[in-house]
Design an enzyme around this catalytic site. Structure first.
Site, PDB file in Angstrom:
ATOM      1  N   HIS A  85      -2.084  -5.591   1.546  1.00  0.00           N
ATOM      2  CA  HIS A  85      -3.363  -6.274   1.366  1.00  0.00           C
ATOM      3  C   HIS A  85      -3.110  -7.772   1.178  1.00  0.00           C
ATOM      4  O   HIS A  85      -2.071  -8.163   0.666  1.00  0.00           O
ATOM      5  CB  HIS A  85      -4.044  -5.713   0.101  1.00  0.00           C
ATOM      6  N   PHE A 115     -15.612   3.966   6.772  1.00  0.00           N
ATOM      7  CA  PHE A 115     -14.234   4.277   6.383  1.00  0.00           C
ATOM      8  C   PHE A 115     -14.010   4.233   4.876  1.00  0.00           C
ATOM      9  O   PHE A 115     -12.918   4.531   4.406  1.00  0.00           O
ATOM     10  CB  PHE A 115     -13.237   3.363   7.109  1.00  0.00           C
ATOM     11  N   ARG A 169       2.421  -6.524   8.693  1.00  0.00           N
ATOM     12  CA  ARG A 169       1.677  -5.347   9.155  1.00  0.00           C
ATOM     13  C   ARG A 169       2.251  -4.805  10.466  1.00  0.00           C
ATOM     14  O   ARG A 169       2.289  -3.597  10.682  1.00  0.00           O
ATOM     15  CB  ARG A 169       0.189  -5.686   9.290  1.00  0.00           C
ATOM     16  N   THR A 177      -5.658  -7.008  10.612  1.00  0.00           N
ATOM     17  CA  THR A 177      -5.898  -5.725   9.935  1.00  0.00           C
ATOM     18  C   THR A 177      -5.259  -4.564  10.704  1.00  0.00           C
ATOM     19  O   THR A 177      -4.653  -3.675  10.102  1.00  0.00           O
ATOM     20  CB  THR A 177      -7.422  -5.485   9.805  1.00  0.00           C
ATOM     21  N   LYS A 221       0.821  -1.210   0.000  1.00  0.00           N
ATOM     22  CA  LYS A 221       0.000   0.000   0.000  1.00  0.00           C
ATOM     23  C   LYS A 221       0.863   1.273   0.000  1.00  0.00           C
ATOM     24  O   LYS A 221       2.067   1.214   0.282  1.00  0.00           O
ATOM     25  CB  LYS A 221      -0.944  -0.051   1.200  1.00  0.00           C
ATOM     26  N   ARG A 244      -2.264 -14.626   4.512  1.00  0.00           N
ATOM     27  CA  ARG A 244      -2.934 -13.801   5.544  1.00  0.00           C
ATOM     28  C   ARG A 244      -2.209 -13.970   6.888  1.00  0.00           C
ATOM     29  O   ARG A 244      -2.100 -13.016   7.658  1.00  0.00           O
ATOM     30  CB  ARG A 244      -4.414 -14.179   5.695  1.00  0.00           C
ATOM     31  N   ASN A 301      -2.069   0.117   6.760  1.00  0.00           N
ATOM     32  CA  ASN A 301      -1.538  -1.120   7.335  1.00  0.00           C
ATOM     33  C   ASN A 301      -0.604  -1.878   6.374  1.00  0.00           C
ATOM     34  O   ASN A 301      -0.425  -3.082   6.488  1.00  0.00           O
ATOM     35  CB  ASN A 301      -2.681  -2.014   7.842  1.00  0.00           C
TER      36      ASN A 301
HETATM   37  P1  IDP Z   1      -8.144  -6.753   5.606  1.00  0.00           P
HETATM   38  O1  IDP Z   1      -7.297  -5.851   4.718  1.00  0.00           O
HETATM   39  O2  IDP Z   1      -7.381  -7.237   6.803  1.00  0.00           O
HETATM   40  O3  IDP Z   1      -8.813  -7.869   4.839  1.00  0.00           O
HETATM   41  P2  IDP Z   1     -10.706  -5.405   5.622  1.00  0.00           P
HETATM   42  O4  IDP Z   1     -11.692  -5.470   6.724  1.00  0.00           O
HETATM   43  O5  IDP Z   1     -11.009  -6.164   4.355  1.00  0.00           O
HETATM   44  O6  IDP Z   1      -9.285  -5.830   6.212  1.00  0.00           O
HETATM   45  O7  IDP Z   1     -10.520  -3.863   5.261  1.00  0.00           O
HETATM   46  C1  IDP Z   1      -9.885  -3.452   4.067  1.00  0.00           C
HETATM   47  C2  IDP Z   1      -8.935  -2.319   4.382  1.00  0.00           C
HETATM   48  O8  IDP Z   1      -9.699  -1.182   4.827  1.00  0.00           O
HETATM   49  C3  IDP Z   1      -7.961  -2.591   5.539  1.00  0.00           C
HETATM   50  O9  IDP Z   1      -6.816  -3.314   5.135  1.00  0.00           O
HETATM   51  C4  IDP Z   1      -7.623  -1.184   5.997  1.00  0.00           C
HETATM   52  O10 IDP Z   1      -6.678  -0.545   5.131  1.00  0.00           O
HETATM   53  C5  IDP Z   1      -8.967  -0.479   5.833  1.00  0.00           C
HETATM   54  N1  IDP Z   1      -9.771  -0.514   7.066  1.00  0.00           N
HETATM   55  C6  IDP Z   1     -10.435  -1.573   7.599  1.00  0.00           C
HETATM   56  N2  IDP Z   1     -11.082  -1.251   8.733  1.00  0.00           N
HETATM   57  C7  IDP Z   1     -10.818   0.077   8.918  1.00  0.00           C
HETATM   58  C8  IDP Z   1     -11.208   1.025   9.954  1.00  0.00           C
HETATM   59  O11 IDP Z   1     -11.919   0.709  10.900  1.00  0.00           O
HETATM   60  N3  IDP Z   1     -10.721   2.305   9.797  1.00  0.00           N
HETATM   61  C9  IDP Z   1      -9.945   2.690   8.745  1.00  0.00           C
HETATM   62  N4  IDP Z   1      -9.563   1.837   7.788  1.00  0.00           N
HETATM   63  C10 IDP Z   1      -9.989   0.553   7.864  1.00  0.00           C
HETATM   64 MG    MG Z   2     -10.219  -7.754   3.293  1.00  0.00          MG
END
Ligand code: IDP
Ligand code: MG
Length: 139
Positions: A117, A59, A104, A93, A11, A87, A114
Site C-alpha cells: 500500500h 471489491f 508491485r 494498482t 500486504k 507511489r 498487489n
Molecule cells: P491503490 O492501492 O493503488 O491506491 P486503490 O484504488 O486505493 O488502489 O485500492 C485499494 C486496494 O484495493 C488496492 O491496492 C487493491 O488491493 C484493491 N483493489 C483495488 N481495485 C481492485 C479491483 O478492481 N479488484 C480487486 N481489488 C482491488
Molecule cells: Mg488508494
C-alpha cells in the site's frame, strides 16, 4: 505536494511469501528512511476504517477479507515529496501494468494481492499513520 511522511503496509501475500526483507531494502535503497515499523494482523473493524473510502465498491468485502487474512507490516516512511515519490516506487494498482522495476511488478500477484500500500495524499498519510501507530507517536 512536498510532504515528508507517508504510510505503507506490506500486504499479506508479500509477507507470506517471505518478501518483507527485500521490500524494506528496496525502500531504503530508494532513499527513504524508515521511521516506524510494526507487524500486526488487522481486525475486520480496523480494516474497514482503513479502507472506508472504498466501502461502496464491489471489491470491498473481498478486500477486507484479504487484508485480514494474515499479518501485514505497517511502516511510517520519511523522504522528500514522500507520498508521490513512494507511489512511483510501488507502481500502478494492477501489478500487470506497473513499471517493471516497481515493487508491485516484482511482488504483486493480482490487482487485489498487489503486495504493498502507499498513501495517496499528505492528509491520508497522516490519518493512516495515526490509525495504525496512534496519535501520540511522534515519528
Ligand atoms: P491503490 O492501492 O493503488 O491506491 P486503490 O484504488 O486505493 O488502489 O485500492 C485499494 C486496494 O484495493 C488496492 O491496492 C487493491 O488491493 C484493491 N483493489 C483495488 N481495485 C481492485 C479491483 O478492481 N479488484 C480487486 N481489488 C482491488
Ligand atoms: Mg488508494
Amino acid at each position: 505536494m512536498t510532504g515528508k511522511k507517508t504510510f505503507t503496509m506490506i500486504k499479506p501475500n508479500a509477507v507470506k511469501s517471505g518478501h518483507v526483507g527485500s521490500i524494506l531494502h528496496t525502500i531504503n535503497a530508494a532513499g527513504f528512511c524508515i521511521k516506524g515499523l510494526k507487524m500486526l494482523k488487522m481486525s475486520p473493524a480496523l480494516a474497514k476504517k482503513f479502507y472506508a473510502v472504498h466501502k461502496k465498491r464491489d471489491f470491498f468485502p473481498e478486500l477486507i477479507d484479504y487484508i485480514c487474512s494474515g499479518p501485514i507490516v505497517a511502516v511510517c516512511i520519511e523522504g522528500d515529496n514522500a507520498v508521490e515519490s513512494f507511489r512511483n516506487l510501488i507502481g500502478a494498482t494492477d501489478p500487470k501494468t506497473a513499471g517493471p522495476e516497481t515493487i508491485r511488478a516484482k511482488y504483486g500477484e493480482s490487482m487485489q494481492m498487489n503486495a504493498i500500500h502507499g498513501s495517496d495524499s499528505n492528509e491520508n498519510a497522516a490519518k493512516e499513520i495515526e490509525l495504525i501507530f496512534g496519535k501520540d507517536e511522534l515519528f
